[in-house]
Scaffold this motif. Structure first.
Motif: not given
Length: 214
Positions: A42-51
């Motif tokens: 699953f995808p999980w990342y902070s806004d502005g960072d790479p996926i």
């Protein structure tokens, strides 16, 4: 850790690091998201960072084959009976996502949601894969959750939930558990451990066991 390009592929989940991070990059296209969830990723990342793409070990799940997959307290039963909540499904998917987005939390305490994710999951909702449970009070959305429904696998991949009134998100989850149990589902994927999920009855299982369900 693999850096994804345009190719529609993921590395084997067993190659993820100790935190569960498997790969970065790629995109949030419908085909890639479907491949990810069907692969236990699953995808999980902070806004502005790479996926960032994750496949943690162990995996947190609500075991729908267990006798009591969710812990239902006396006060929760009273809330469901007395608070005049109305439970609906798939009537305002994007609004549920945006309400979840407004819940402030860190990366490992809940799913970070941004506009790209809202657009991508709304596309999945349009084709009947992403679904929402909504709790209303006096015609106002006060709680709910959303996730990816892998119906053919008997797995619902829970993404995020929110509550603006007492027990609203818990009641949404309780409703989902009952619904999926009736339909013979195996588990609700809750992804990563946190104390709140544990208090509701979620348990950790080995990644290999979870992947075997897929």
């Amino acid at each position: 850790m693999k850096i994804l390009g345009k190719e529609l592929e993921f590395p084997d989940p067993s190659t993820a690091d100790s935190h569960g991070l498997l790969a970065i990059g790629g995109d949030l296209s419908t085909d890639r998201l479907l491949l990810a969830y069907r692969s236990g990723i699953f995808p999980w990342y902070s806004d502005g960072d790479p996926i960032c793409w994750w496949s943690p070990d162990p995996r947190m799940v609500f075991d729908l084959k267990a006798q009591n997959p969710i812990k239902v307290s006396k006060s929760l039963k009273q809330s469901r009976r007395n608070r005049n909540y109305i439970i609906k499904q798939n009537t305002c998917f994007e609004e549920v996502m945006r309400s979840c987005m407004d819940v402030k939390r860190g990366l490992h305490d809940g799913t970070w949601i941004n506009e790209d994710m809202i657009a991508a999951y709304t596309d999945l909702h349009r084709i009947g894969v992403a679904k929402s449970i909504e709790v209303f009070h006096e015609n106002k959305l006060v709680g709910g959750l959303y996730g990816i429904d892998l119906k053919d696998k008997g797995i619902f991949c829970g993404e995020s939930m929110f509550s603006h009134k007492t027990d609203a998100s818990k009641i949404a989850l309780w409703h989902l558990v009952e619904k999926l149990q009736h339909q013979g589902y195996r588990c609700i994927d809750a992804q990563l451990y946190n104390d709140h999920l544990s208090s509701l009855g979620a348990v950790e299982i080995d990644r290999e066991v979870f992947l075997s369900y897929l």
